[in-house]
Enzyme design. Structure first.
Site, PDB file in Angstrom:
ATOM      1  N   GLN A 289      -4.623  -1.687   9.830  1.00 27.97           N
ATOM      2  CA  GLN A 289      -4.495  -3.005   9.212  1.00 27.97           C
ATOM      3  C   GLN A 289      -5.092  -4.072  10.140  1.00 27.97           C
ATOM      4  O   GLN A 289      -4.720  -4.165  11.307  1.00 27.97           O
ATOM      5  CB  GLN A 289      -3.006  -3.301   8.933  1.00 27.97           C
TER       6      GLN A 289
ATOM      7  N   ASP B   3     -10.936   2.609   4.240  1.00 32.40           N
ATOM      8  CA  ASP B   3     -11.305   1.193   4.095  1.00 32.40           C
ATOM      9  C   ASP B   3     -12.817   1.017   3.950  1.00 32.40           C
ATOM     10  O   ASP B   3     -13.286  -0.058   3.564  1.00 32.40           O
ATOM     11  CB  ASP B   3     -10.847   0.411   5.344  1.00 32.40           C
TER      12      ASP B   3
ATOM     13  N   LYS C 193       0.846  -1.206   0.000  1.00 36.69           N
ATOM     14  CA  LYS C 193       0.000   0.000   0.000  1.00 36.69           C
ATOM     15  C   LYS C 193       0.876   1.249   0.000  1.00 36.69           C
ATOM     16  O   LYS C 193       0.598   2.214  -0.710  1.00 36.69           O
ATOM     17  CB  LYS C 193      -0.918  -0.012   1.235  1.00 36.69           C
TER      18      LYS C 193
END
Ligand code: NAP
Length: 282
Positions: free
Chosen positions: A97, A120, A53
């Site tokens: 994460q 997200d 990422k």
């Protein structure tokens, strides 16, 4: 033979478009989108996702900051990090994460993220907006799948789709997004009976299970669209949930693993970061 929808190729094209948009916005706002990624612990898979990422952000001209904390971090300390990132006006996207260690309540952490920076799309309000069909930040993997489908102008209206897997990050949201575009959707899971018959009646199969060969060619009707989300390692090699080699001749379109949904997930994350940046700068 069915047409392969290459997430790798499509990603290349979209990431270049994102890079050009970032350049343009940099001139306008004298700032670039800034993604902060919080990683707890040293899980190798999570570490490599975070690195991927970070690399993609930098390549697109964005700023990326990784905040890496040990497994022993307390829930309170992690919540404070999220709060600081919420308050930091130079940060436009926040991603924690997952998975988090067991002593930390994942829901509490997700709930703490400012929804305007929730790249997200996991915050319950963003999830609710998506389900209501309102303007929402879409979760990266389902968004990437929809981009792949749109890139081939695949007709969804009136089509029967089956989603195998009912997770909050893939199965449920992709079902909503396909239904929004007028597909008739069925969601299968580990207790589903007669999966083969259900698949054989489907025009679109989305496999998001995490088990190789969940979908075999005898389960696929001629001309079906196959979206393989699964990521599995067999004898050291990556593969999806679908028997690609034997299905590809039957399908009209099929996504490969690797090089399919995976790269599109990161591409969607870049698009979400750009979207958050633009909204916050207006
Ligand atoms: P998950 O939370 O583990 O969910 C798996 C789902 O599969 C569950 O709903 C489960 O049913 C169902 N399932 C398990 N065995 C089954 C069977 N025999 N028949 C039918 N359904 C079955 O997984 P996830 O997070 O959605 O991820 C799924 C896969 O996609 C994994 O391989 C993951 O690595 C991959 N993935 C890839 C990307 C990407 O960017 N490429 C992104 C996210 C996930 P129950 O609910 O009944 O347990």
């Amino acid at each position: 033979m069915g047409e392969i929808i290459s997430g790798k190729e499509l990603s290349k094209q979209i990431r270049e478009e994102v890079r050009l948009q970032v350049e343009e916005l940099k001139c306008k706002y004298k700032a670039v989108p800034h993604l902060a990624v919080v990683l707890v612990g040293e899980d190798p898979a999570s570490q490599s996702y975070v690195k991927a990422k970070e690399r993609a952000c930098i390549k697109a001209g964005m700023k990326s900051t990784a905040i890496i904390k040990p497994l022993t971090i307390t829930e309170e300390a992690l919540l404070n990090i999220v709060k600081d990132l919420n308050d930091d006006t130079t940060v436009h996207g926040i991603l924690v994460q997952l998975p988090l260690p067991k002593h930390i309540d994942e829901n509490k952490v997700i709930d703490a993220i400012d929804i305007t920076k929730d790249v997200d799309g996991f915050h319950p309000l963003n999830v609710a907006y998506m389900h209501l069909g309102r303007d929402a930040i879409l979760p990266a993997t389902p968004k990437g799948i929809m981009t792949m489908i749109h890139s081939k102008n695949i007709e969804l209206k009136g089509k029967d789709a089956i989603i195998i897997g009912r997770s909050n990050i893939v199965g449920k949201p992709i079902a909503m997004l396909l239904m929004k575009e007028h597909a008739t959707v069925q969601i299968a899971h580990s207790r589903t009976v007669n999966l083969k018959e259900k698949c054989l009646r489907s025009d679109i199969i989305v496999a998001a299970v995490g088990r190789p060969n969940t979908v075999t060619s005898d389960m696929v009707k001629d001309g079906a669209v196959i979206i393989d989300v699964g990521v599995n390692r067999v004898d050291g090699k990556l593969c999806g949930d679908c028997d690609f080699e034997n299905i590809k001749d039957k399908a009209s379109y099929i996504t490969p693993v690797p090089g399919g949904v995976g790269p599109m997930t990161i591409t969607s994350l870049l698009q979400n970061t750009l979207e958050c940046f633009e909204r916050l700068m207006k």
